[in-house]
Design an enzyme around this catalytic site. Structure first.
Site, PDB file in Angstrom:
ATOM      1  N   SER A   1       0.873  -1.182   0.000  1.00 32.44           N
ATOM      2  CA  SER A   1       0.000   0.000   0.000  1.00 32.44           C
ATOM      3  C   SER A   1       0.904   1.225   0.000  1.00 32.44           C
ATOM      4  O   SER A   1       1.077   1.887   1.009  1.00 32.44           O
ATOM      5  CB  SER A   1      -0.922  -0.030   1.216  1.00 32.44           C
ATOM      6  OG  SER A   1      -0.178   0.012   2.410  1.00 32.44           O
TER       7      SER A   1
ATOM      8  N   HIS B   1      -3.329  -6.208   2.732  1.00 32.47           N
ATOM      9  CA  HIS B   1      -2.372  -7.161   3.296  1.00 32.47           C
ATOM     10  C   HIS B   1      -2.976  -8.537   3.595  1.00 32.47           C
ATOM     11  O   HIS B   1      -2.310  -9.394   4.164  1.00 32.47           O
ATOM     12  CB  HIS B   1      -1.754  -6.605   4.585  1.00 32.47           C
ATOM     13  CG  HIS B   1      -0.863  -5.424   4.348  1.00 32.47           C
ATOM     14  ND1 HIS B   1      -0.359  -4.651   5.362  1.00 32.47           N
ATOM     15  CD2 HIS B   1      -0.390  -4.879   3.197  1.00 32.47           C
ATOM     16  CE1 HIS B   1       0.387  -3.683   4.847  1.00 32.47           C
ATOM     17  NE2 HIS B   1       0.377  -3.803   3.540  1.00 32.47           N
TER      18      HIS B   1
ATOM     19  N   GLU C   1      -4.521  -2.437   9.399  1.00 30.82           N
ATOM     20  CA  GLU C   1      -3.739  -2.900  10.552  1.00 30.82           C
ATOM     21  C   GLU C   1      -4.411  -2.565  11.882  1.00 30.82           C
ATOM     22  O   GLU C   1      -4.750  -1.411  12.126  1.00 30.82           O
ATOM     23  CB  GLU C   1      -2.337  -2.253  10.530  1.00 30.82           C
ATOM     24  CG  GLU C   1      -1.559  -2.619   9.285  1.00 30.82           C
ATOM     25  CD  GLU C   1      -0.311  -1.773   9.079  1.00 30.82           C
ATOM     26  OE1 GLU C   1       0.272  -1.290  10.071  1.00 30.82           O
ATOM     27  OE2 GLU C   1       0.059  -1.577   7.914  1.00 30.82           O
TER      28      GLU C   1
ATOM     29  N   GLU D   1       1.690  -9.331   7.465  1.00 25.66           N
ATOM     30  CA  GLU D   1       2.502  -8.817   8.568  1.00 25.66           C
ATOM     31  C   GLU D   1       2.403  -9.679   9.824  1.00 25.66           C
ATOM     32  O   GLU D   1       2.766  -9.251  10.916  1.00 25.66           O
ATOM     33  CB  GLU D   1       2.126  -7.358   8.860  1.00 25.66           C
ATOM     34  CG  GLU D   1       2.394  -6.488   7.624  1.00 25.66           C
ATOM     35  CD  GLU D   1       2.287  -4.997   7.872  1.00 25.66           C
ATOM     36  OE1 GLU D   1       1.735  -4.600   8.912  1.00 25.66           O
ATOM     37  OE2 GLU D   1       2.774  -4.240   7.024  1.00 25.66           O
TER      38      GLU D   1
ATOM     39  N   ASP E   1      -3.786   1.355  11.733  1.00 26.31           N
ATOM     40  CA  ASP E   1      -3.444   1.931  10.429  1.00 26.31           C
ATOM     41  C   ASP E   1      -4.481   1.445   9.432  1.00 26.31           C
ATOM     42  O   ASP E   1      -4.312   0.381   8.814  1.00 26.31           O
ATOM     43  CB  ASP E   1      -2.037   1.526   9.970  1.00 26.31           C
ATOM     44  CG  ASP E   1      -1.740   2.075   8.571  1.00 26.31           C
ATOM     45  OD1 ASP E   1      -2.550   2.891   8.071  1.00 26.31           O
ATOM     46  OD2 ASP E   1      -0.713   1.707   7.980  1.00 26.31           O
TER      47      ASP E   1
ATOM     48  N   GLU F   1      -2.916   5.944  12.321  1.00 27.20           N
ATOM     49  CA  GLU F   1      -2.076   6.281  11.155  1.00 27.20           C
ATOM     50  C   GLU F   1      -2.941   6.308   9.903  1.00 27.20           C
ATOM     51  O   GLU F   1      -3.796   5.443   9.719  1.00 27.20           O
ATOM     52  CB  GLU F   1      -0.994   5.195  11.044  1.00 27.20           C
ATOM     53  CG  GLU F   1      -0.129   5.306   9.805  1.00 27.20           C
ATOM     54  CD  GLU F   1       0.785   4.079   9.665  1.00 27.20           C
ATOM     55  OE1 GLU F   1       1.167   3.467  10.692  1.00 27.20           O
ATOM     56  OE2 GLU F   1       1.096   3.721   8.518  1.00 27.20           O
TER      57      GLU F   1
ATOM     58  N   ASP G   1       1.540   8.638   6.982  1.00 28.67           N
ATOM     59  CA  ASP G   1       2.398   7.696   6.255  1.00 28.67           C
ATOM     60  C   ASP G   1       2.380   8.059   4.767  1.00 28.67           C
ATOM     61  O   ASP G   1       3.262   8.767   4.279  1.00 28.67           O
ATOM     62  CB  ASP G   1       1.889   6.269   6.503  1.00 28.67           C
ATOM     63  CG  ASP G   1       2.547   5.216   5.623  1.00 28.67           C
ATOM     64  OD1 ASP G   1       3.547   5.531   4.964  1.00 28.67           O
ATOM     65  OD2 ASP G   1       2.065   4.063   5.582  1.00 28.67           O
TER      66      ASP G   1
ATOM     67  N   LYS H   1       9.805   5.233   7.051  1.00 23.78           N
ATOM     68  CA  LYS H   1      10.156   4.037   6.272  1.00 23.78           C
ATOM     69  C   LYS H   1      11.335   4.423   5.388  1.00 23.78           C
ATOM     70  O   LYS H   1      11.200   5.273   4.499  1.00 23.78           O
ATOM     71  CB  LYS H   1       8.987   3.640   5.371  1.00 23.78           C
ATOM     72  CG  LYS H   1       7.751   3.102   6.065  1.00 23.78           C
ATOM     73  CD  LYS H   1       6.607   3.040   5.056  1.00 23.78           C
ATOM     74  CE  LYS H   1       5.427   2.230   5.553  1.00 23.78           C
ATOM     75  NZ  LYS H   1       4.219   2.487   4.727  1.00 23.78           N
TER      76      LYS H   1
ATOM     77  N   HIS I   1       8.327  -1.067   9.505  1.00 26.68           N
ATOM     78  CA  HIS I   1       8.683  -2.067   8.482  1.00 26.68           C
ATOM     79  C   HIS I   1       7.866  -1.814   7.224  1.00 26.68           C
ATOM     80  O   HIS I   1       7.022  -0.918   7.193  1.00 26.68           O
ATOM     81  CB  HIS I   1       8.367  -3.470   9.024  1.00 26.68           C
ATOM     82  CG  HIS I   1       6.890  -3.666   9.322  1.00 26.68           C
ATOM     83  ND1 HIS I   1       6.314  -4.883   9.521  1.00 26.68           N
ATOM     84  CD2 HIS I   1       5.869  -2.763   9.441  1.00 26.68           C
ATOM     85  CE1 HIS I   1       5.025  -4.739   9.741  1.00 26.68           C
ATOM     86  NE2 HIS I   1       4.734  -3.473   9.699  1.00 26.68           N
TER      87      HIS I   1
ATOM     88  N   LYS J   1       6.535  -0.113  14.541  1.00 23.58           N
ATOM     89  CA  LYS J   1       5.638  -1.209  14.161  1.00 23.58           C
ATOM     90  C   LYS J   1       6.402  -2.140  13.255  1.00 23.58           C
ATOM     91  O   LYS J   1       7.067  -1.719  12.303  1.00 23.58           O
ATOM     92  CB  LYS J   1       4.354  -0.696  13.527  1.00 23.58           C
ATOM     93  CG  LYS J   1       4.485   0.051  12.220  1.00 23.58           C
ATOM     94  CD  LYS J   1       3.102   0.228  11.586  1.00 23.58           C
ATOM     95  CE  LYS J   1       3.185   0.772  10.182  1.00 23.58           C
ATOM     96  NZ  LYS J   1       1.886   0.794   9.494  1.00 23.58           N
TER      97      LYS J   1
HETATM   98  O1  LIG Z   1       0.938   1.030   5.216  1.00 19.37           O
HETATM   99  C1  LIG Z   1       1.906   0.725   5.919  1.00 19.37           C
HETATM  100  O2  LIG Z   1       2.158   1.393   6.907  1.00 19.37           O
HETATM  101  C2  LIG Z   1       2.833  -0.392   5.515  1.00 19.37           C
HETATM  102  C3  LIG Z   1       3.528  -1.125   6.617  1.00 19.37           C
HETATM  103  O3  LIG Z   1       2.683  -1.634   7.594  1.00 19.37           O
HETATM  104  O4  LIG Z   1       2.342  -1.206   4.527  1.00 19.37           O
HETATM  105  P1  LIG Z   1       3.112  -1.253   3.116  1.00 19.37           P
HETATM  106  O5  LIG Z   1       4.515  -1.641   3.369  1.00 19.37           O
HETATM  107  O6  LIG Z   1       2.344  -2.256   2.296  1.00 19.37           O
HETATM  108  O7  LIG Z   1       3.019   0.124   2.528  1.00 19.37           O
HETATM  109 MG   LIG Z   2       0.617   2.907   6.708  1.00 20.92          MG
END
Ligand SMILES: O=C(O)[C@@H](CO)OP(=O)(O)O
Ligand SMILES: [Mg+2]
Length: 432
Positions: free
Chosen positions: A41, A154, A163, A204, A241, A291, A318, A343, A371, A394
């Protein structure tokens, strides 16, 4: 120190997709190795992850070009050169790429090289990676925000939100926090089983049952916390999230955008209605962090959302910020969110990641280290979280090795630090 060797190869991530691993040697004897993770995502403004177009290899997801860019252009630029600091190395990579989003060489290759250099430097100095990233007398061990129910992109289930995390904060150490979290994880498994739900897990490591409604996930987790012998809100709180950029559909001809519950009811909500949902969840449930409660292209929604909840809980951006200091600065100027998700591969180098974190701290924003849904055995984020005293991270939950490897690294760091390390607890979260 002189870089004497640079080499990259294609390896696999936790979804079985290829990713880039890089090796660096300094002065012929100090080695560093790192692997880039990969998201599902993803934010639209993330640095470019270079994937091969060839449909015959990995359905077009190969990274041979990104690997070859390390083994050719980057190797030519770096080998035989002296780089004293991480910033010097990363500036050289950024200049070599020459694009604002690392689309020429690929952020997946660049990041692997950047982290491998940090690890090689740590090896040369004979210090742990967290100390290489920031040398302090005392460090903070983070609250592990453990993703125990997976949905959204996910998991192949009926849950729209991505999440549902538990944050075991009422502990005296990271080791005890992890134990509390894992006890709840196992209790939740029995609870789901008892109710006839499948206990298969998502990307995850959290369970991915076909629930009847999104809020059932929260109710089940609260029940599991109590059954495991802990007090929801006092010992263990919740973090979410929902990854709402994935739900957002921009409006046409000036009409406002809408959020569609694409997996459950297919119903839509306006930003205002979605914000109302978050306000009611926050008043009803012990949620300390939310988030991406609004989508990355809904800055007006984010504005409302921050006005409503920004003084009550931690609101993390994010997709909207993509770990990018320039975008974060715009968010700060417009009073959007009060925390940024971190990230490394969204921005593509260690130096730029540290810059984003420093900008956040200078403006009283939190940093929530993360992650990606496609992970590997690389544990850099554990060290990064400790180095920058981020207080929480996380990294999934308790049954997939690519997630557990980060917990295990934090357990080692806590042991090594002894009295120089302190568990963050509830105050790691904004407004708590
Ligand atoms: O959205 C998020 O925060 C992430 C990690 O949990 O997902 P992805 O790595 O798929 O972007
Ligand atoms: Mg996110």
């Amino acid at each position: 120190m002189e870089i004497t060797h640079v080499h990259a190869r294609e390896v696999l991530d936790s979804r079985g997709n290829p990713t880039v691993e890089a090796d660096i040697t300094l002065s012929g004897q100090h080695h560093g190795r790192a692997i880039s993770p990969s998201g599902a995502s993803t934010g639209e403004k993330e640095a470019t992850e270079l994937r091969d177009a060839d449909p015959k290899r990995y359905q077009g997801k190969g990274v041979q070009k990104a690997v070859s860019n390390v083994n050719n252009q980057m190797r030519r630029r770096l080998v035989g050169q002296l780089f004293d600091t991480q910033a010097q190395l990363d500036e050289a990579l950024i200049a070599l790429d020459g694009t604002p989003n690392k689309s020429a060489l690929g952020a997946n290759g660049i990041l692997a090289v950047s982290i491998a250099f940090a690890k090689a430097q740590a090896a040369a100095r004979q210090v742990p990676l967290y100390r290489q990233l920031a040398d302090r007398s005392h460090y903070t061990l983070p609250v592990p925000c453990m993703n125990v129910i997976n949905g959204g992109r996910h998991a192949d289930n009926t849950v729209d939100f991505q999440e549902f995390m538990i944050a075991p904060h009422n502990a005296d150490s990271f080791a005890n926090a992890i134990r509390m979290g894992e006890e709840v994880f196992h209790t939740l498994k029995s609870l789901l089983k008892g109710k006839g739900y499948v206990t298969a897990v998502g990307d995850e490591g959290g369970f991915a049952p076909d629930l009847k409604a999104n809020d059932e996930a929260v109710e089940l987790i609260l029940e599991a916390i109590s059954q495991a012998g802990y007090r929801p809100g006092t010992d263990i709180s919740l973090c979410l999230d929902p990854a709402t950029s994935e739900l957002y559909e921009a409006g046409t001809n000036g009409a406002p955008g809408l959020y569609r519950f694409f997996k459950s009811t297919k119903k839509t909500m306006t930003s205002q209605e979605l914000n109302g949902l978050w306000e009611s969840w926050v008043s009803q449930y012990p949620i300390v962090l939310l988030e991406d409660g609004m989508g990355e292209n809904d800055w007006a929604g984010w504005h409302q959302h921050t006005a409503a909840l920004g003084s009550k809980i931690e609101l993390v951006g994010d997709d909207i910020f993509c770990t990018n200091p320039l975008i974060l600065q715009q968010g700060i100027d417009q009073h959007i969110a009060n925390s940024v998700l971190i990230k490394l591969n969204q921005i593509g180098t260690v130096t730029e990641t540290l810059r984003t974190m420093e900008l956040a701290y200078a403006n009283n924003y939190g940093c929530f280290v993360s992650h990606r849904s496609g992970e590997t055995e690389d544990t850099t984020i554990a060290d990064l979280t400790v180095a920058l005293n981020a207080g929480h991270l996380k990294t999934g939950s308790g049954c997939r090795s690519e997630r557990v490897s980060k917990f295990n690294q934090l357990l080692r760091i806590e042991e090594e630090l002894g009295s120089a390390g302190k568990f963050a607890g509830l105050k790691a979260f904004k407004n708590q």
